[in-house]
Design a protein around this motif. Structure first.
Motif, PDB file in Angstrom:
ATOM      1  N   GLU A 105       0.798  -1.247  -0.034  1.00 18.47           N
ATOM      2  CA  GLU A 105      -0.019  -0.078  -0.033  1.00 18.47           C
ATOM      3  C   GLU A 105       0.931   1.292  -0.283  1.00 18.47           C
ATOM      4  O   GLU A 105       0.494   2.457  -0.512  1.00 18.47           O
ATOM      5  N   GLU A 106       2.002   1.066   0.640  1.00 15.82           N
ATOM      6  CA  GLU A 106       2.884   2.334   0.539  1.00 15.82           C
ATOM      7  C   GLU A 106       3.541   2.484  -0.634  1.00 15.82           C
ATOM      8  O   GLU A 106       4.110   3.832  -0.976  1.00 15.82           O
ATOM      9  N   GLU A 107       3.565   1.773  -1.485  1.00 11.67           N
ATOM     10  CA  GLU A 107       4.039   1.661  -3.000  1.00 11.67           C
ATOM     11  C   GLU A 107       2.924   2.146  -3.930  1.00 11.67           C
ATOM     12  O   GLU A 107       3.353   2.179  -5.026  1.00 11.67           O
ATOM     13  N   GLY A 108       1.800   2.221  -3.344  1.00  8.54           N
ATOM     14  CA  GLY A 108       0.529   2.586  -4.243  1.00  8.54           C
ATOM     15  C   GLY A 108      -0.221   1.140  -4.573  1.00  8.54           C
ATOM     16  O   GLY A 108      -1.171   1.183  -5.678  1.00  8.54           O
ATOM     17  N   GLY A 109       0.015   0.179  -4.012  1.00  8.89           N
ATOM     18  CA  GLY A 109      -0.692  -1.030  -4.193  1.00  8.89           C
ATOM     19  C   GLY A 109      -2.141  -1.080  -3.530  1.00  8.89           C
ATOM     20  O   GLY A 109      -2.351  -0.342  -2.583  1.00  8.89           O
ATOM     21  N   CYS A 110      -2.848  -2.163  -4.050  1.00 12.15           N
ATOM     22  CA  CYS A 110      -3.934  -2.304  -3.126  1.00 12.15           C
ATOM     23  C   CYS A 110      -4.060  -2.768  -1.687  1.00 12.15           C
ATOM     24  O   CYS A 110      -2.984  -3.535  -1.519  1.00 12.15           O
ATOM     25  N   ALA A 111      -4.979  -2.576  -1.106  1.00  9.87           N
ATOM     26  CA  ALA A 111      -4.923  -3.262   0.497  1.00  9.87           C
ATOM     27  C   ALA A 111      -5.255  -4.729   0.267  1.00  9.87           C
ATOM     28  O   ALA A 111      -6.206  -5.053  -0.590  1.00  9.87           O
ATOM     29  N   PRO A 112      -4.722  -5.691   1.208  1.00  7.11           N
ATOM     30  CA  PRO A 112      -5.154  -7.108   0.959  1.00  7.11           C
ATOM     31  C   PRO A 112      -6.227  -7.302   1.498  1.00  7.11           C
ATOM     32  O   PRO A 112      -7.084  -6.546   2.158  1.00  7.11           O
ATOM     33  N   LEU A 113      -7.156  -8.282   0.869  1.00  7.97           N
ATOM     34  CA  LEU A 113      -8.597  -8.571   1.268  1.00  7.97           C
ATOM     35  C   LEU A 113      -8.565  -8.925   2.987  1.00  7.97           C
ATOM     36  O   LEU A 113      -7.565  -9.606   3.160  1.00  7.97           O
ATOM     37  N   PRO A 114      -9.640  -8.702   3.536  1.00 10.13           N
ATOM     38  CA  PRO A 114      -9.693  -9.078   4.952  1.00 10.13           C
ATOM     39  C   PRO A 114      -9.307 -10.540   5.170  1.00 10.13           C
ATOM     40  O   PRO A 114      -8.442 -10.578   6.179  1.00 10.13           O
ATOM     41  N   GLU A 115      -9.842 -11.466   4.374  1.00 11.06           N
ATOM     42  CA  GLU A 115      -9.549 -12.652   4.594  1.00 11.06           C
ATOM     43  C   GLU A 115      -8.173 -13.144   4.697  1.00 11.06           C
ATOM     44  O   GLU A 115      -7.397 -14.003   5.155  1.00 11.06           O
ATOM     45  N   TRP A 116      -7.145 -12.351   3.941  1.00 12.88           N
ATOM     46  CA  TRP A 116      -5.927 -12.575   3.763  1.00 12.88           C
ATOM     47  C   TRP A 116      -5.163 -12.127   4.896  1.00 12.88           C
ATOM     48  O   TRP A 116      -4.268 -12.803   5.544  1.00 12.88           O
ATOM     49  N   ARG A 117      -5.547 -10.931   5.516  1.00  9.21           N
ATOM     50  CA  ARG A 117      -4.954 -10.412   6.874  1.00  9.21           C
ATOM     51  C   ARG A 117      -5.195 -11.224   7.925  1.00  9.21           C
ATOM     52  O   ARG A 117      -4.593 -11.151   9.012  1.00  9.21           O
ATOM     53  N   GLU A 118      -6.229 -12.147   7.856  1.00 10.81           N
ATOM     54  CA  GLU A 118      -6.597 -13.065   8.932  1.00 10.81           C
ATOM     55  C   GLU A 118      -6.103 -14.550   8.771  1.00 10.81           C
ATOM     56  O   GLU A 118      -6.641 -15.234   9.385  1.00 10.81           O
ATOM     57  N   GLY A 119      -5.103 -14.769   7.893  1.00 11.98           N
ATOM     58  CA  GLY A 119      -4.540 -15.796   7.910  1.00 11.98           C
ATOM     59  C   GLY A 119      -4.930 -16.608   6.452  1.00 11.98           C
ATOM     60  O   GLY A 119      -4.700 -18.036   6.894  1.00 11.98           O
ATOM     61  N   ALA A 120      -5.298 -16.144   5.766  1.00  7.98           N
ATOM     62  CA  ALA A 120      -5.644 -17.292   4.471  1.00  7.98           C
ATOM     63  C   ALA A 120      -4.713 -18.110   4.085  1.00  7.98           C
ATOM     64  O   ALA A 120      -4.661 -19.174   3.658  1.00  7.98           O
ATOM     65  N   PRO A 121      -3.398 -17.635   3.862  1.00  7.49           N
ATOM     66  CA  PRO A 121      -2.438 -18.363   3.466  1.00  7.49           C
ATOM     67  C   PRO A 121      -2.307 -19.761   4.028  1.00  7.49           C
ATOM     68  O   PRO A 121      -2.224 -20.841   3.464  1.00  7.49           O
ATOM     69  N   ALA A 122      -2.369 -19.784   5.407  1.00 13.07           N
ATOM     70  CA  ALA A 122      -2.498 -21.067   6.001  1.00 13.07           C
ATOM     71  C   ALA A 122      -3.492 -21.962   5.776  1.00 13.07           C
ATOM     72  O   ALA A 122      -3.298 -23.177   5.610  1.00 13.07           O
ATOM     73  N   ALA A 123      -4.850 -21.503   5.431  1.00 16.04           N
ATOM     74  CA  ALA A 123      -5.878 -22.334   4.926  1.00 16.04           C
ATOM     75  C   ALA A 123      -5.827 -22.506   3.304  1.00 16.04           C
ATOM     76  O   ALA A 123      -6.492 -23.346   3.096  1.00 16.04           O
ATOM     77  N   LEU A 124      -4.496 -22.104   2.630  1.00 14.58           N
ATOM     78  CA  LEU A 124      -4.608 -22.399   1.313  1.00 14.58           C
ATOM     79  C   LEU A 124      -3.928 -23.776   0.978  1.00 14.58           C
ATOM     80  O   LEU A 124      -3.282 -24.134   0.031  1.00 14.58           O
ATOM     81  N   ASP A 125      -3.616 -24.407   2.127  1.00  9.83           N
ATOM     82  CA  ASP A 125      -3.075 -25.783   2.073  1.00  9.83           C
ATOM     83  C   ASP A 125      -3.830 -26.947   1.506  1.00  9.83           C
ATOM     84  O   ASP A 125      -3.312 -27.956   1.226  1.00  9.83           O
ATOM     85  N   GLY A 126      -5.030 -26.641   1.619  1.00  8.70           N
ATOM     86  CA  GLY A 126      -5.616 -27.727   1.226  1.00  8.70           C
ATOM     87  C   GLY A 126      -6.947 -27.423   0.241  1.00  8.70           C
ATOM     88  O   GLY A 126      -6.579 -26.853  -0.677  1.00  8.70           O
ATOM     89  N   ARG A 127      -8.153 -27.702   0.573  1.00  5.10           N
ATOM     90  CA  ARG A 127      -9.205 -27.392  -0.409  1.00  5.10           C
ATOM     91  C   ARG A 127     -10.194 -26.316  -0.085  1.00  5.10           C
ATOM     92  O   ARG A 127     -11.078 -25.810  -0.928  1.00  5.10           O
ATOM     93  N   SER A 128      -9.967 -25.430   1.025  1.00  2.89           N
ATOM     94  CA  SER A 128     -10.742 -24.436   1.216  1.00  2.89           C
ATOM     95  C   SER A 128     -10.090 -23.197   2.003  1.00  2.89           C
ATOM     96  O   SER A 128      -9.208 -23.558   2.670  1.00  2.89           O
ATOM     97  N   SER A 129     -10.569 -22.132   2.004  1.00  3.65           N
ATOM     98  CA  SER A 129      -9.996 -21.058   2.692  1.00  3.65           C
ATOM     99  C   SER A 129     -11.547 -20.344   3.406  1.00  3.65           C
ATOM    100  O   SER A 129     -12.193 -20.250   2.996  1.00  3.65           O
ATOM    101  N   PRO A 130     -11.005 -19.535   4.316  1.00  2.97           N
ATOM    102  CA  PRO A 130     -12.177 -18.728   5.124  1.00  2.97           C
ATOM    103  C   PRO A 130     -12.518 -17.506   4.413  1.00  2.97           C
ATOM    104  O   PRO A 130     -11.770 -17.033   3.603  1.00  2.97           O
ATOM    105  N   ARG A 131     -13.697 -17.269   4.654  1.00  2.00           N
ATOM    106  CA  ARG A 131     -14.531 -16.063   4.016  1.00  2.00           C
ATOM    107  C   ARG A 131     -14.527 -15.141   5.169  1.00  2.00           C
ATOM    108  O   ARG A 131     -14.649 -15.229   6.442  1.00  2.00           O
ATOM    109  N   ALA A 132     -14.747 -13.738   4.829  1.00  2.00           N
ATOM    110  CA  ALA A 132     -14.906 -12.736   5.762  1.00  2.00           C
ATOM    111  C   ALA A 132     -16.176 -13.144   7.011  1.00  2.00           C
ATOM    112  O   ALA A 132     -16.023 -12.638   7.872  1.00  2.00           O
ATOM    113  N   ASP A 133     -17.064 -13.883   6.280  1.00  2.00           N
ATOM    114  CA  ASP A 133     -18.149 -14.168   7.158  1.00  2.00           C
ATOM    115  C   ASP A 133     -17.877 -15.493   7.899  1.00  2.00           C
ATOM    116  O   ASP A 133     -19.095 -15.913   8.543  1.00  2.00           O
TER     117      ASP A 133
END
Length: 142
Positions: A105-133
């Motif tokens: 964001e400091e370089e002019g990029g977009c903010a990461p989606l909320p689910e990314w900030r809440e740890g989605a990378p760890a959830a991408l190890d399988g078949r599903s990822s969390p949603r904001a809800d």
């Protein structure tokens, strides 16, 4: 390399891909706005100014799309043989504009989606990822 398409050979049919890492997930709207703004900055300002006010920010309007293509491919992009190797943006400029939304964001990029900030990378190890809800969604990675 960005912009290249890879198709498997017939004998590779049925093989799958797997994601090794995800650096950042951003919204389509932010990517479209950032990428579009950067591409349009290479065009002639009068193009977008000639659009009806409601179409100047509507990325699906014919006028906005026409100005986008003229900026990216050159002012004669709407004519036969109007695109030449020296008209419009070069590939390095297009790739830089495409990648800009993924910068910090400091370089002019977009903010990461909320689910990314809440740890989605760890959830991408399988078949599903969390949603904001809090529900899960299927992600087919391999």
């Amino acid at each position: 390399e960005p912009g290249y398409w890879y198709s498997t050979l017939a004998e590779q049919a049925g093989l799958t891909w797997r994601v090794l890492s995800v650096d950042k997930i951003i919204s389509r709207d932010c990517h479209t706005a950032t990428f579009g703004r950067l591409v349009l900055s290479h065009g002639h300002p009068a193009c977008l100014e000639a659009c009806p006010a409601s179409q100047r920010v509507n990325t699906s309007s014919p006028c906005w799309v026409d100005c986008f293509y003229r900026a990216a491919l050159g002012p004669l992009a709407d004519r036969p043989r109007g695109v030449t190797p020296t008209s419009g943006m070069d590939i390095a400029q297009l790739v830089a504009a495409w990648e800009k939304p993924f910068a910090t964001e400091e370089e002019g990029g977009c903010a990461p989606l909320p689910e990314w900030r809440e740890g989605a990378p760890a959830a991408l190890d399988g078949r599903s990822s969390p949603r904001a809800d809090g529900r899960r969604r299927d992600v087919h990675l391999s």
